[in-house]
Design an enzyme around this catalytic site. Structure first.
Site, PDB file in Angstrom:
ATOM      1  N   ASP A   1       0.868  -1.183   0.000  1.00 20.13           N
ATOM      2  CA  ASP A   1       0.000   0.000   0.000  1.00 20.13           C
ATOM      3  C   ASP A   1       0.892   1.216   0.000  1.00 20.13           C
ATOM      4  OD1 ASP A   1      -1.817   2.009   0.345  1.00 20.13           O
ATOM      5  OD2 ASP A   1      -2.977   0.951   1.902  1.00 20.13           O
TER       6      ASP A   1
ATOM      7  N   GLU B   1      -0.244   4.242  -0.955  1.00 17.45           N
ATOM      8  CA  GLU B   1      -1.248   5.321  -0.929  1.00 17.45           C
ATOM      9  C   GLU B   1      -1.875   5.517  -2.313  1.00 17.45           C
ATOM     10  OE1 GLU B   1      -3.811   6.545   0.166  1.00 17.45           O
ATOM     11  OE2 GLU B   1      -2.867   7.393   1.943  1.00 17.45           O
TER      12      GLU B   1
ATOM     13  N   GLY C   1      -4.084   4.172   5.178  1.00 17.46           N
ATOM     14  CA  GLY C   1      -3.399   5.385   5.619  1.00 17.46           C
ATOM     15  C   GLY C   1      -4.350   6.462   6.114  1.00 17.46           C
ATOM     16  N   ASP C   2      -5.557   6.512   5.509  1.00 14.01           N
ATOM     17  CA  ASP C   2      -6.549   7.518   5.897  1.00 14.01           C
ATOM     18  C   ASP C   2      -7.581   6.930   6.863  1.00 14.01           C
ATOM     19  OD1 ASP C   2      -7.887   5.820   4.244  1.00 14.01           O
ATOM     20  OD2 ASP C   2      -8.387   7.312   2.716  1.00 14.01           O
TER      21      ASP C   2
ATOM     22  N   HIS D   1     -29.490 -20.315  23.746  1.00 12.40           N
ATOM     23  CA  HIS D   1     -30.292 -20.271  24.955  1.00 12.40           C
ATOM     24  C   HIS D   1     -31.118 -19.000  24.948  1.00 12.40           C
ATOM     25  CE1 HIS D   1     -27.688 -17.270  26.965  1.00 12.40           C
ATOM     26  NE2 HIS D   1     -26.686 -17.926  26.437  1.00 12.40           N
TER      27      HIS D   1
ATOM     28  N   PHE E   1     -32.319 -18.951  29.534  1.00 15.00           N
ATOM     29  CA  PHE E   1     -31.533 -20.098  30.029  1.00 15.00           C
ATOM     30  C   PHE E   1     -32.021 -21.444  29.510  1.00 15.00           C
ATOM     31  CE2 PHE E   1     -31.328 -16.691  33.214  1.00 15.00           C
ATOM     32  CZ  PHE E   1     -30.008 -16.318  33.011  1.00 15.00           C
TER      33      PHE E   1
ATOM     34  N   ASP F   1     -24.862 -34.213  34.314  1.00 18.88           N
ATOM     35  CA  ASP F   1     -25.812 -33.667  33.328  1.00 18.88           C
ATOM     36  C   ASP F   1     -25.157 -32.655  32.388  1.00 18.88           C
ATOM     37  OD1 ASP F   1     -27.795 -35.155  34.597  1.00 18.88           O
ATOM     38  OD2 ASP F   1     -28.799 -33.424  35.515  1.00 18.88           O
TER      39      ASP F   1
END
Ligand code: AHR
Ligand code: AHR
Length: 521
Positions: free
Chosen positions: A244, A246, A319-320, A439, A442, A511
């Site tokens: 890059d 610019e 850059g910007d 959920h 819950f 469980d």
């Protein structure tokens, strides 16, 4: 006459420059001592990337990593995290000088809350730390900060975290010391996740404007990684390593298509951009093995010679402050001077030796797997976590080889990266693609993803060693310490004791512990 603000800024700059000189002197002394040590003890040969650059006369002037020290002698902080629960911060250090990050510090500090990366420290002694990027010409600010747990990896055999840049996220230092300006020579490398990218502008790491604006061709020289094709691209479908500079991401000498710049999408990708007067190069390769390819080396594009580099440092943005891009950063540096091919080869060898690898908890419940999830409570070992595609309720249901194909499909889940946290998983319905286990109050349901952050969190579970001491448990992303549990054959997220009937401590460990099973469907 200097205003108060300008005076204090000037004083800070002077102090920073002085500190940088002192730090550089300390490094020279450390280097001499290390050299003396190396002569007497052949085993103390460890060199990290910035030791290699320094020895070659192209020293690091900024060195950033959330995963490891980039100097053999570095034992200072790597990065800082801030937790949401009480807004406090802590610094993450290497496990030892020159070593991998101590991710356990982050894990314990951030347990049961969310942390962001607030600062990535410069290990080079030049004080070029990266912090939250301010607003710029292209986007308001400050930018978002990276969620600290999003990019776990293994490096040097230890768990560590990368900086996960989602669109909107960015880091910057506009007030640097000793970074190349004008047409001065520099090298840059970064180790990135080659599978995390997008076509937004611009996931960059490197040299940019000090005023956060687009100051014209040649005002920046940074590594870019992704599939943004507006300015340049290479062969295949991307992503590509580009520079890059610019108003242009360059894949070669000319704007647009350059066949010699290949798609580079290794899970761990080394990306390099080098630049000096009338010359620049792109190098790339697999950060886990092998050597680098030179994807371009030659003259500057028209309009970019000489360069007008300003010497700020950006991560994750253009850059910007163009902040529409995604990527993951593990480590990177900016050097003073144009590194030689042999130096870059030695740095690549060091990166490979660091042994970057995908992080694994050892659970079979990983994104990409299609599974069935078997209950472990003695009552119910013939039962599997299932949805009822009629009602979208979720509970446990007995499944045998003689069960109907609909029952088998309802007891089958497709694991995908967690909708709210890629480190964790979400369970997509096999019967109803686009529906996920979530959920609500819950209780568990299979519901269609509505794209909200709430849904993403409700549908994200982190797989942990089983609460009963074997197998696996699924911890809720937004209710840590609540785990997927069956109670009276209905699915919930439940804590070990609590106000709801299903939080009962009786049988909670069993469980809430689940066994991996091959998918019924
Ligand atoms: O050069 C590509 C991008 O163009 C830069 O990163 C940005 O400053 C400008 O919008
Ligand atoms: O879900 C079946 C059983 O119901 C659970 O094991 C127990 O907690 C409840 O009695």
């Amino acid at each position: 006459m200097l205003t108060v603000e300008a005076r204090s800024w000037h004083a800070a700059r002077t102090r920073k420059a002085l500190l940088a000189v002192l730090a550089a002197m300390a490094l020279v002394v450390a280097g001499l001592l290390a050299g003396a040590g190396a002569a007497s003890q052949a085993t103390a040969a460890t060199q990290e990337p910035c030791d290699i650059y320094a020895a070659a006369g192209t020293a690091c002037v900024a060195a950033h990593s959330t995963t490891r020290a980039l100097y053999a002698a570095y034992d200072g902080p790597l990065y800082q995290v801030r937790r949401v629960s009480d807004n406090t911060t802590t610094d993450i250090y290497p496990l030892s000088a020159g070593g991998a990050a101590n991710a356990a510090t982050q894990d314990s500090f951030c347990a049961q809350t969310t942390c962001t990366i607030t600062e990535i420290f410069d290990q080079s002694g030049h004080g070029n730390n990266l912090t939250d990027a301010p607003a710029g010409g292209a986007a308001s600010g400050p930018d978002n900060l990276a969620v600290a747990s999003m990019a776990p990896v293994t490096v040097e055999g230890h768990k560590a975290y990368g900086a996960y840049i989602a669109p909107g996220t960015g880091y910057r230092d506009d007030s640097t010391s000793d970074i190349a300006t004008g047409d001065a020579a520099q090298g840059e490398y970064a180790v990135l996740d080659g599978t995390h990218y997008d076509n937004g502008c611009c996931f960059d790491y490197g040299n940019a404007e000090t005023n956060n604006d687009d100051d014209g061709d040649g005002a920046m020289e940074a590594i870019y990684f992704g599939t943004e094709k507006a300015w340049g691209y290479g062969s295949g479908n991307g992503p590509w390593i580009m520079a890059d500079m610019e108003n242009g991401l360059f894949s070669g000498q000319a704007a647009g298509y350059n066949a010699a710049d290949p798609t580079t999408s290794f899970r761990f990708t080394t990306a390099m951009v080098e630049g000096e007067s009338s010359q620049w190069a792109i190098l790339g390769g697999n950060a886990q093995s092998g050597s680098l390819a030179t994807d371009y080396s030659g003259v500057r594009p028209a309009g970019y010679n000489p360069m007008h580099k300003q010497g700020a440092i950006i991560l994750g943005i253009g850059g910007d402050n163009s902040d529409g891009s995604a990527g993951t950063f593990y480590e990177g540096v900016l050097t003073s001077g144009y590194p030689s091919a042999s130096t870059e080869a030695a740095v690549q060898a060091n990166i490979v030796a660091a042994g970057y690898a995908a992080y694994s908890t050892g659970t079979p419940f990983v994104a990409g797997a299609t599974v069935s999830i078997q209950a472990t409570t003695p009552c119910c070992t013939g039962d599997y976590l299932s949805q009822d595609s009629g009602s979208d309720d979720v509970g446990i249901t007995a499944v045998t080889s003689g069960s109907s194909s609909a029952t088998k499909a309802d007891a089958t889940w497709v694991l995908v990266p967690g909708l709210a946290e890629s480190d964790c998983v979400s369970l997509e319905s096999y019967s109803e693609p686009g529906y996920y286990l979530r959920h609500y109050d819950f209780e568990l349901y299979a519901e269609q993803n509505d794209g909200s952050q709430q849904f993403a969190q409700d549908a994200t579970f982190c797989v942990q060693p089983g609460n009963s001491g074997s197998n696996w448990s699924f911890e809720s992303d937004n209710y840590p310490a609540k785990y997927i549990r069956h109670y009276d054959y209905v699915g919930y997220i439940a804590s070990d004791g609590g106000s709801n009937a299903w939080d009962t401590a009786t049988l909670w460990t069993e469980d809430s512990t689940w066994q991996y099973a091959a998918p019924w469907a």
